[in-house]
Design a protein around this motif. Structure first.
Motif, short mmCIF file in Angstrom:
data_model
loop_
_atom_site.label_atom_id
_atom_site.label_comp_id
_atom_site.label_asym_id
_atom_site.label_seq_id
_atom_site.Cartn_x
_atom_site.Cartn_y
_atom_site.Cartn_z
N ALA B 96 0.84 -1.20 0.00
CA ALA B 96 0.00 0.00 0.00
C ALA B 96 0.88 1.25 0.00
N VAL B 97 1.93 1.23 0.79
CA VAL B 97 2.82 2.39 0.85
C VAL B 97 3.54 2.57 -0.49
N LEU B 98 3.98 1.46 -1.07
CA LEU B 98 4.64 1.55 -2.38
C LEU B 98 3.73 2.15 -3.43
N SER B 99 2.46 1.81 -3.36
CA SER B 99 1.53 2.34 -4.37
C SER B 99 1.13 3.77 -4.06
N TYR B 100 1.33 4.18 -2.82
CA TYR B 100 0.85 5.49 -2.38
C TYR B 100 1.77 6.61 -2.83
N PHE B 101 3.07 6.40 -2.71
CA PHE B 101 3.98 7.53 -2.84
C PHE B 101 4.34 7.98 -4.25
N PRO B 102 4.54 7.05 -5.19
CA PRO B 102 5.07 7.53 -6.47
C PRO B 102 4.24 8.69 -7.02
N GLY B 103 4.92 9.75 -7.42
CA GLY B 103 4.23 10.90 -7.99
C GLY B 103 3.83 11.93 -6.95
N ARG B 104 3.70 11.49 -5.70
CA ARG B 104 3.22 12.39 -4.68
C ARG B 104 4.32 13.33 -4.18
N LEU B 105 5.50 12.80 -4.04
CA LEU B 105 6.63 13.59 -3.55
C LEU B 105 7.75 13.43 -4.55
N PRO B 106 7.77 14.31 -5.55
CA PRO B 106 8.63 14.07 -6.73
C PRO B 106 10.12 14.01 -6.40
N LYS B 107 10.54 14.61 -5.29
CA LYS B 107 11.97 14.59 -4.98
C LYS B 107 12.38 13.38 -4.15
N LEU B 108 11.40 12.56 -3.80
CA LEU B 108 11.72 11.35 -3.05
C LEU B 108 11.34 10.14 -3.89
N SER B 109 12.32 9.28 -4.17
CA SER B 109 12.00 8.09 -4.95
C SER B 109 12.28 6.84 -4.13
N ILE B 110 11.30 5.99 -4.06
CA ILE B 110 11.52 4.68 -3.44
C ILE B 110 12.22 3.83 -4.48
N VAL B 111 13.52 3.66 -4.30
CA VAL B 111 14.31 3.01 -5.35
C VAL B 111 14.54 1.53 -5.07
N ALA B 112 14.20 1.07 -3.86
CA ALA B 112 14.40 -0.35 -3.58
C ALA B 112 13.47 -0.80 -2.47
N ALA B 113 13.03 -2.05 -2.58
CA ALA B 113 12.25 -2.66 -1.51
C ALA B 113 12.94 -3.96 -1.10
N PHE B 114 12.70 -4.38 0.14
CA PHE B 114 13.33 -5.59 0.64
C PHE B 114 12.29 -6.47 1.33
N ARG B 123 10.95 -9.48 -8.00
CA ARG B 123 9.80 -8.99 -8.74
C ARG B 123 9.82 -7.46 -8.67
N VAL B 124 9.05 -6.85 -9.52
CA VAL B 124 8.93 -5.40 -9.50
C VAL B 124 7.50 -5.04 -9.10
N ILE B 125 7.33 -4.34 -7.98
CA ILE B 125 6.01 -4.01 -7.48
C ILE B 125 5.83 -2.50 -7.47
N TYR B 126 4.82 -2.03 -8.17
CA TYR B 126 4.60 -0.59 -8.30
C TYR B 126 5.88 0.13 -8.68
N GLY B 127 6.55 -0.45 -9.62
CA GLY B 127 7.73 0.20 -10.16
C GLY B 127 8.97 0.09 -9.31
N CYS B 128 8.90 -0.75 -8.29
CA CYS B 128 10.04 -0.86 -7.37
C CYS B 128 10.51 -2.30 -7.27
N ARG B 129 11.79 -2.50 -7.47
CA ARG B 129 12.34 -3.86 -7.43
C ARG B 129 12.45 -4.35 -5.99
N VAL B 130 12.04 -5.61 -5.77
CA VAL B 130 12.12 -6.20 -4.44
C VAL B 130 13.38 -7.06 -4.35
N HIS B 131 14.23 -6.74 -3.38
CA HIS B 131 15.47 -7.48 -3.17
C HIS B 131 15.36 -8.37 -1.95
N SER B 132 16.26 -9.34 -1.89
CA SER B 132 16.38 -10.11 -0.66
C SER B 132 16.88 -9.20 0.46
#
Lengths: 219, 219
Positions: B96-114, B123-132
DNA sequence: GCCTGTGAAGCTATTCACAGCT
DNA sequence: AGCTGTGAATAGCTTCACAGGC
């Protein structure tokens, strides 16, 4: 006890949670203010002040009796018969909230969800039936719902809030990134994730600057 | 401007958001403090004080110049080059958080998920790659991540927070219902949804009691 | 000796109220 | 006339510090 301060309430809720997690079987256990402070990332004076505020006392010898303290916290935080909650907006965030709460706050049950998307209606998500938003007033009144959670997109939030308030809901938890304008006599609390992230990023930046400045000073 | 107060920052973030929503094309528009206060559910004195705090001034004649004000807010709230964010815990709430932020705060990018679940990795979820989760330190360092969002279950939160801090993250936004113990020099903010709902339910209850008491008084 | 309960001090945040400008 | 900018007043919250109890 007319009305406790908001900050105190947040901490009391947290105290209860950490006590339950730390003492699965609280009978005969005691905690000192500094121990509870550690568990809740607070400080001893604050803990003592908060417990004083709800009229709970411990003994200098052994500290606070955990089971009794939990009972006092329940007495403050819970309605004896429980309270019913409605959630409006079954999007990604709404579903996350629906999945988050069950079991966590036993005296609060999310008994109904609402959405405007016909695809979502009359399904049961995380144990909660999704109704048409058109039936909001009817269901709120029938189920005696006193608390509302708003997880709709920002442009819809104000209207949903007003309808919930008009239908008799007295407390609103608003996740939509839009400020609400409501008549007095309705409590609402905003969970502003966007502002929270802005703030976190700001302090991260300031801390980085400070750290770099110290580095430079050392040379 | 060494370090703005937290509350002021929350409001500044909100001011920016409501201004952008209200003035899609801000050039040549002006707002008075009472107008911005209305938009942000605040009050004129607070608005003036907050803008004074960031050194922004308006004119008694026309109020605050919207485009200039937005520029000042950006200057305070945003890092000129942006900041990278990581999210840990790709459960229901994390998504939910991953889907919430993109576009909302243009200077902050969620560039990785774990995540620790092998099913979710790479996998890539809402434009964000999920790492171990095992690669947390490596990716945080490589991507120059300065802000972390914690959406793991409570028992894992402390460990994740410590690893993020050790890897160089300076600001943490914690959604897990567990208090963090971190060394000074790392900023963190808790979003405690359980406490927020407890509080909302409490005030709903008190308001109901007050209303009933008034009713009774009338008779 | 080490705790709790709490008055008092200290701090932070909000609001008032008005001089000064246009 | 109606706004901004701001010192001063107020309100609210946290922390100190110590008397009192075991």
């Amino acid at each position: 006890m007319t009305m406790l301060p908001e900050k105190t309430l947040s901490r009391l809720s947290l105290f209860r949670r950490v006590l339950l997690a730390t003492f699965p079987n609280p009978t005969d256990h005691h905690v000192f203010s500094h121990e509870l402070a550690m568990l809740a990332d607070s400080n001893p004076a604050q803990v003592r002040r908060d417990l004083m505020t709800i009229g709970f006392s411990g003994s200098p010898r052994k500290g606070y009796h955990v089971a009794r303290l939990l009972a006092s916290l329940d007495a403050v935080l819970d309605a004896p018969t429980g309270q019913n909650v409605a959630l409006v907006g079954v999007g990604q965030l709404g579903r996350a909230v629906l999945s988050y709460f069950p079991g966590r706050l036993p005296k609060l049950s999310i008994v109904a969800a609402f959405d405007s998307d016909p695809m979502k209606m009359d399904r049961v998500i995380y144990g909660c039936r999704v109704h048409s938003i058109d039936r909001l007033e009817e269901v709120v009144s029938r189920e005696q719902i006193s608390v509302g959670i708003i997880t709709v997109p920002a442009p819809a939030a104000q209207d949903v809030a007003r309808r919930l308030a008009r239908a008799g809901v007295l407390g609103l938890l608003n996740f939509a990134p839009a400020p609400l304008n409501l008549p007095a006599g309705v409590y609402f609390e905003n969970v502003d994730m966007a502002a929270a992230l802005d703030k976190t990023a700001y302090f991260a930046r300031i801390l980085a600057l400070n750290r770099d400045a110290m580095q430079r000073e050392k040379t």
